[in-house]
Design a protein around this motif. Structure first.
Motif, PDB file in Angstrom:
ATOM      1  N   GLU A   2     -39.148  -1.301 -19.637  1.00  0.00           N
ATOM      2  CA  GLU A   2     -39.435   0.099 -19.104  1.00  0.00           C
ATOM      3  C   GLU A   2     -40.610   0.948 -20.095  1.00  0.00           C
ATOM      4  N   LYS A   3     -40.626   0.464 -21.144  1.00  0.00           N
ATOM      5  CA  LYS A   3     -41.572   1.346 -22.225  1.00  0.00           C
ATOM      6  C   LYS A   3     -42.953   0.987 -22.180  1.00  0.00           C
ATOM      7  N   ILE A   4     -43.502  -0.301 -21.494  1.00  0.00           N
ATOM      8  CA  ILE A   4     -44.645  -0.819 -21.548  1.00  0.00           C
ATOM      9  C   ILE A   4     -45.434   0.099 -20.339  1.00  0.00           C
ATOM     10  N   GLY A   5     -44.899   0.506 -19.299  1.00  0.00           N
ATOM     11  CA  GLY A   5     -45.396   1.414 -18.371  1.00  0.00           C
ATOM     12  C   GLY A   5     -45.778   2.858 -18.584  1.00  0.00           C
ATOM     13  N   GLU A   6     -45.339   3.289 -19.628  1.00  0.00           N
ATOM     14  CA  GLU A   6     -45.334   4.537 -20.108  1.00  0.00           C
ATOM     15  C   GLU A   6     -46.974   5.021 -20.476  1.00  0.00           C
ATOM     16  N   LEU A   7     -46.956   6.204 -20.443  1.00  0.00           N
ATOM     17  CA  LEU A   7     -48.410   6.779 -20.486  1.00  0.00           C
ATOM     18  C   LEU A   7     -49.087   6.664 -21.670  1.00  0.00           C
ATOM     19  N   GLY A   8     -50.023   6.508 -21.938  1.00  0.00           N
ATOM     20  CA  GLY A   8     -50.722   6.408 -23.315  1.00  0.00           C
ATOM     21  C   GLY A   8     -50.832   7.763 -23.808  1.00  0.00           C
ATOM     22  N   PRO A   9     -51.073   7.949 -25.255  1.00  0.00           N
ATOM     23  CA  PRO A   9     -50.953   9.049 -26.020  1.00  0.00           C
ATOM     24  C   PRO A   9     -51.735  10.400 -25.468  1.00  0.00           C
ATOM     25  N   GLN A  10     -53.023   9.870 -24.730  1.00  0.00           N
ATOM     26  CA  GLN A  10     -53.982  11.061 -24.272  1.00  0.00           C
ATOM     27  C   GLN A  10     -53.157  11.734 -22.815  1.00  0.00           C
ATOM     28  N   GLU A  11     -52.671  10.657 -22.245  1.00  0.00           N
ATOM     29  CA  GLU A  11     -52.227  11.054 -20.791  1.00  0.00           C
ATOM     30  C   GLU A  11     -50.857  11.842 -21.097  1.00  0.00           C
ATOM     31  N   ALA A  12     -50.126  11.490 -21.983  1.00  0.00           N
ATOM     32  CA  ALA A  12     -48.752  11.816 -22.445  1.00  0.00           C
ATOM     33  C   ALA A  12     -49.115  13.348 -22.836  1.00  0.00           C
ATOM     34  N   GLU A  13     -49.898  13.587 -23.817  1.00  0.00           N
ATOM     35  CA  GLU A  13     -50.152  14.954 -24.268  1.00  0.00           C
ATOM     36  C   GLU A  13     -50.387  15.908 -23.085  1.00  0.00           C
ATOM     37  N   GLY A  14     -51.386  15.416 -22.319  1.00  0.00           N
ATOM     38  CA  GLY A  14     -51.770  16.116 -20.907  1.00  0.00           C
ATOM     39  C   GLY A  14     -50.545  16.344 -20.346  1.00  0.00           C
ATOM     40  N   ARG A  15     -49.579  15.645 -19.988  1.00  0.00           N
ATOM     41  CA  ARG A  15     -48.675  15.776 -19.289  1.00  0.00           C
ATOM     42  C   ARG A  15     -47.584  16.969 -19.983  1.00  0.00           C
ATOM     43  N   ALA A  16     -47.336  16.719 -21.109  1.00  0.00           N
ATOM     44  CA  ALA A  16     -46.487  17.571 -21.733  1.00  0.00           C
ATOM     45  C   ALA A  16     -47.088  18.830 -21.898  1.00  0.00           C
ATOM     46  N   SER A  17     -48.524  19.254 -21.701  1.00  0.00           N
ATOM     47  CA  SER A  17     -48.787  20.561 -21.904  1.00  0.00           C
ATOM     48  C   SER A  17     -48.663  21.373 -20.548  1.00  0.00           C
ATOM     49  N   THR A  18     -48.515  20.394 -19.584  1.00  0.00           N
ATOM     50  CA  THR A  18     -48.399  21.340 -18.260  1.00  0.00           C
ATOM     51  C   THR A  18     -47.024  21.817 -17.765  1.00  0.00           C
ATOM     52  N   GLY A  19     -45.888  21.657 -18.727  1.00  0.00           N
ATOM     53  CA  GLY A  19     -44.897  22.038 -18.325  1.00  0.00           C
ATOM     54  C   GLY A  19     -43.880  20.843 -17.894  1.00  0.00           C
ATOM     55  N   SER A  20     -42.539  21.308 -17.795  1.00  0.00           N
ATOM     56  CA  SER A  20     -41.701  20.406 -17.198  1.00  0.00           C
ATOM     57  C   SER A  20     -41.498  20.816 -15.805  1.00  0.00           C
ATOM     58  N   MET A  21     -40.865  19.671 -15.039  1.00  0.00           N
ATOM     59  CA  MET A  21     -40.558  19.671 -13.641  1.00  0.00           C
ATOM     60  C   MET A  21     -39.466  20.923 -13.537  1.00  0.00           C
ATOM     61  N   LYS A  22     -38.612  20.947 -14.343  1.00  0.00           N
ATOM     62  CA  LYS A  22     -37.405  21.839 -14.430  1.00  0.00           C
ATOM     63  C   LYS A  22     -38.013  23.257 -14.429  1.00  0.00           C
ATOM     64  N   ASP A  23     -38.845  23.571 -15.187  1.00  0.00           N
ATOM     65  CA  ASP A  23     -39.614  24.844 -15.119  1.00  0.00           C
ATOM     66  C   ASP A  23     -40.165  25.247 -13.824  1.00  0.00           C
ATOM     67  N   ARG A  24     -40.917  24.257 -13.629  1.00  0.00           N
ATOM     68  CA  ARG A  24     -41.885  24.346 -12.210  1.00  0.00           C
ATOM     69  C   ARG A  24     -40.987  24.633 -10.978  1.00  0.00           C
ATOM     70  N   ILE A  25     -39.948  24.090 -10.794  1.00  0.00           N
ATOM     71  CA  ILE A  25     -38.764  24.175  -9.907  1.00  0.00           C
ATOM     72  C   ILE A  25     -38.131  25.607 -10.072  1.00  0.00           C
ATOM     73  N   PHE A  26     -37.867  25.983 -11.171  1.00  0.00           N
ATOM     74  CA  PHE A  26     -37.245  27.349 -11.402  1.00  0.00           C
ATOM     75  C   PHE A  26     -38.245  28.596 -10.839  1.00  0.00           C
ATOM     76  N   LYS A  27     -39.558  28.391 -11.077  1.00  0.00           N
ATOM     77  CA  LYS A  27     -40.425  29.255 -10.579  1.00  0.00           C
ATOM     78  C   LYS A  27     -40.807  29.114  -9.234  1.00  0.00           C
ATOM     79  N   LEU A  28     -40.651  27.950  -8.725  1.00  0.00           N
ATOM     80  CA  LEU A  28     -40.742  27.953  -7.150  1.00  0.00           C
ATOM     81  C   LEU A  28     -39.365  28.642  -6.661  1.00  0.00           C
ATOM     82  N   ARG A  29     -38.369  28.649  -7.162  1.00  0.00           N
ATOM     83  CA  ARG A  29     -37.009  29.163  -6.677  1.00  0.00           C
ATOM     84  C   ARG A  29     -37.174  30.472  -6.831  1.00  0.00           C
ATOM     85  N   GLU A  30     -37.708  31.252  -7.618  1.00  0.00           N
ATOM     86  CA  GLU A  30     -38.055  32.405  -7.965  1.00  0.00           C
ATOM     87  C   GLU A  30     -39.016  32.940  -6.854  1.00  0.00           C
ATOM     88  N   THR A  31     -39.985  32.166  -6.484  1.00  0.00           N
ATOM     89  CA  THR A  31     -40.838  32.701  -5.260  1.00  0.00           C
ATOM     90  C   THR A  31     -40.184  32.589  -3.898  1.00  0.00           C
TER      91      THR A  31
END
Length: 166
Positions: A2-31
């Protein structure tokens, strides 16, 4: 597996800085809630009946943005596997689609086998388990340490046979 397909350090860092799916869905719900409150095209009793106004337009734009974000930050397992194969391949070249698909199917089959066992949804005999471990070892060896000498010898033989050997 399962772990071999995970993102590399740079990609994972970029993903973390863009926010979580849950946060984005809550913002969409507000809209959506704002669009329902303010749109002339929505009523509690009738739902969305028209017209297509700026409130609904704003929500649909945000929804489109969410799907674009999901596509770029949460790739499918197949896409993630393809990226991992490309990252692990010493040549740095993408694999031909049929080979990539064949490797993905083999990987997925072995992964499912181990997941079913680890989650107690299946039991296998020790022989089948060892056989699958061996398949995984061969698979990883072929991906991580490909032996190209046999291939090159075969190509040389074909060239020689055709009269094009140098």
């Amino acid at each position: 597996m399962e772990k071999i397909g995970e993102l590399g350090p740079q990609e994972a860092e970029g993903r973390a800085s863009t926010g979580s799916m849950k946060d984005r869905i809550f913002k969409l719900r507000e809209t959506l809630d704002r669009a329902k409150r303010n749109s002339a095209g929505y009523s509690e009793s009738g739902g969305w009946t028209g017209p297509f106004d700026r409130h609904l337009h704003r929500f649909l734009d945000k929804l489109d943005g969410l799907f674009e974000w999901v596509d770029s930050h949460h790739p499918s397992r197949r896409e993630q596997f393809g990226r991992t194969l490309a990252r692990l391949d010493p040549s740095g070249l993408p694999l031909a689609r049929p080979l990539r698909d064949r490797r993905y199917r083999a990987w997925n089959e072995m992964s499912n086998f181990f997941q079913k066992i680890s989650h107690h949804r299946s039991s296998s005999g020790i022989d089948e388990f060892r056989k699958t471990i061996r398949r995984l070892e061969v698979f990883l060896t072929n991906v991580l340490l490909p032996t190209t000498f046999d291939d090159l010898d075969a190509i040389d033989a074909l060239l020689k046979e055709s009269g094009h050997a140098s």
